[in-house]
Write a protein that holds these residues in place. Sequence first.
Motif, PDB file in Angstrom:
ATOM      1  N   ASN A  76       0.810  -1.162  -0.013  1.00  0.00           N
ATOM      2  CA  ASN A  76      -0.114  -0.024   0.055  1.00  0.00           C
ATOM      3  C   ASN A  76       0.919   1.201  -0.032  1.00  0.00           C
ATOM      4  O   ASN A  76       0.690   1.973   0.765  1.00  0.00           O
ATOM      5  CB  ASN A  76      -1.098  -0.044   1.155  1.00  0.00           C
ATOM      6  CG  ASN A  76      -2.017  -1.100   1.046  1.00  0.00           C
ATOM      7  OD1 ASN A  76      -2.733  -1.340   0.056  1.00  0.00           O
ATOM      8  ND2 ASN A  76      -1.725  -2.135   2.025  1.00  0.00           N
ATOM      9  N   TRP A  77       1.799   1.462  -1.098  1.00  0.00           N
ATOM     10  CA  TRP A  77       2.693   2.554  -0.989  1.00  0.00           C
ATOM     11  C   TRP A  77       2.027   3.955  -1.311  1.00  0.00           C
ATOM     12  O   TRP A  77       2.643   4.892  -0.919  1.00  0.00           O
ATOM     13  CB  TRP A  77       3.531   2.246  -2.474  1.00  0.00           C
ATOM     14  CG  TRP A  77       2.687   2.059  -3.593  1.00  0.00           C
ATOM     15  CD1 TRP A  77       2.121   0.798  -4.199  1.00  0.00           C
ATOM     16  CD2 TRP A  77       2.109   3.067  -4.733  1.00  0.00           C
ATOM     17  NE1 TRP A  77       1.304   1.022  -5.084  1.00  0.00           N
ATOM     18  CE2 TRP A  77       1.256   2.328  -5.572  1.00  0.00           C
ATOM     19  CE3 TRP A  77       2.217   4.399  -4.455  1.00  0.00           C
ATOM     20  CZ2 TRP A  77       0.673   3.167  -6.466  1.00  0.00           C
ATOM     21  CZ3 TRP A  77       1.600   5.391  -5.517  1.00  0.00           C
ATOM     22  CH2 TRP A  77       0.846   4.516  -6.642  1.00  0.00           C
TER      23      TRP A  77
ATOM     24  N   THR B  28      -0.693   7.260   1.881  1.00  0.00           N
ATOM     25  CA  THR B  28       0.017   8.212   2.940  1.00  0.00           C
ATOM     26  C   THR B  28      -0.950   9.043   3.604  1.00  0.00           C
ATOM     27  O   THR B  28      -0.683   9.424   4.770  1.00  0.00           O
ATOM     28  CB  THR B  28       1.158   8.966   2.131  1.00  0.00           C
ATOM     29  OG1 THR B  28       0.305   9.735   1.218  1.00  0.00           O
ATOM     30  CG2 THR B  28       2.145   8.342   1.352  1.00  0.00           C
TER      31      THR B  28
ATOM     32  N   ALA C   4       0.491   3.955   4.563  1.00  0.00           N
ATOM     33  CA  ALA C   4       1.707   3.645   3.949  1.00  0.00           C
ATOM     34  C   ALA C   4       3.038   3.476   4.722  1.00  0.00           C
ATOM     35  O   ALA C   4       3.992   2.724   4.677  1.00  0.00           O
ATOM     36  CB  ALA C   4       1.847   4.465   2.858  1.00  0.00           C
TER      37      ALA C   4
END
Length: 328
Positions: free
Chosen positions: A123-124, A127, A132
């Motif tokens: 799950n980059w 944010t 992330a």
Amino acid sequence: MRKLAKPALKRPPARKAKAAARAPVPIGTGAVNRVSANTKQSTGRWSAGVALSTGGASRYKLYRPPGLQPGERVPMLVMLHGCNQDADRFAASTRMNQIAARAHFVVLYPEQDHLSNPQGCWNWYDTKSGRAYSEAARVMAVIEQACLKYPVDRQRVAVAGLSAGAGMAALLATRYPERFKAVVMHSGIPPGTAKSALTALRAMQGRRATAPLPATPPTMGAGLAPLLVIHGTVDAVVDVRNGRAAAQVWADAADARAAPERDVQRGKRYAMKVTDFKHKGSTVVTLAVIGRLGHAWSGGAAKQAFSDAKGPDASRMVWAYAAKQFRK
């Protein structure tokens, strides 16, 4: 991840028995495994582990090359898989363990938990919620355990990833810059391009601007590690504009300028255009744009998902790039 309920990689077809036989031997046999595919077999130890952190338990697999001596410390390459992949499939596709057997380094394969993402994607992008960052901390816990448990020289650690794994590799390198000597993004999206699932979809299509990274030229001391970007021109999942954006935003942070682009052709493999970005004569970013390559590991094992055997050998490129940084 067409919808980020879906992966950044297309769902692979069922593997044939012949292809499955090339994958590393499943954990649990207690044996030293054969890890190569379509080439002369190389032996090494393929083991599984679990790292605990405040974010929960994280599984991983690790390859140790043969011939390790008591007290010896060797480099480590962290390999982050893409969606609908795991350590076994990524190792089989990239054949990185074969290179590690010859070049004498450890390869660490953290694995995403399917409870965190049903397709096994990192799950980059998430944010905005902080998810992330929590996930990045879990990966760092895996890296830390590997450094403590195995004969790793923690001063020679590099990270590489494919697709969602590339996004996570970049996130790790920007949040923990002191821990990595080199970073490789293969078919990924640069940090600062997405903050949520919705914005990630636009980013994958090359329709999101990338936010600048903090300025950290090499002369400022501990800054971003040198970056290698590999991307295909016909990637229909993650647009090639992302690869170019990743190289540029990294170069801008390092106050680096692009050198003239050069054409590279190795035998009958796909041709690529390579650009180095330099700061005071030192290359801090290299961008390799590969013609005719889609969303696949360039030069990977034939008949493996997300792998194109006709491309330049990305695994060799990754190790050569990391090894060069380790010598500095």
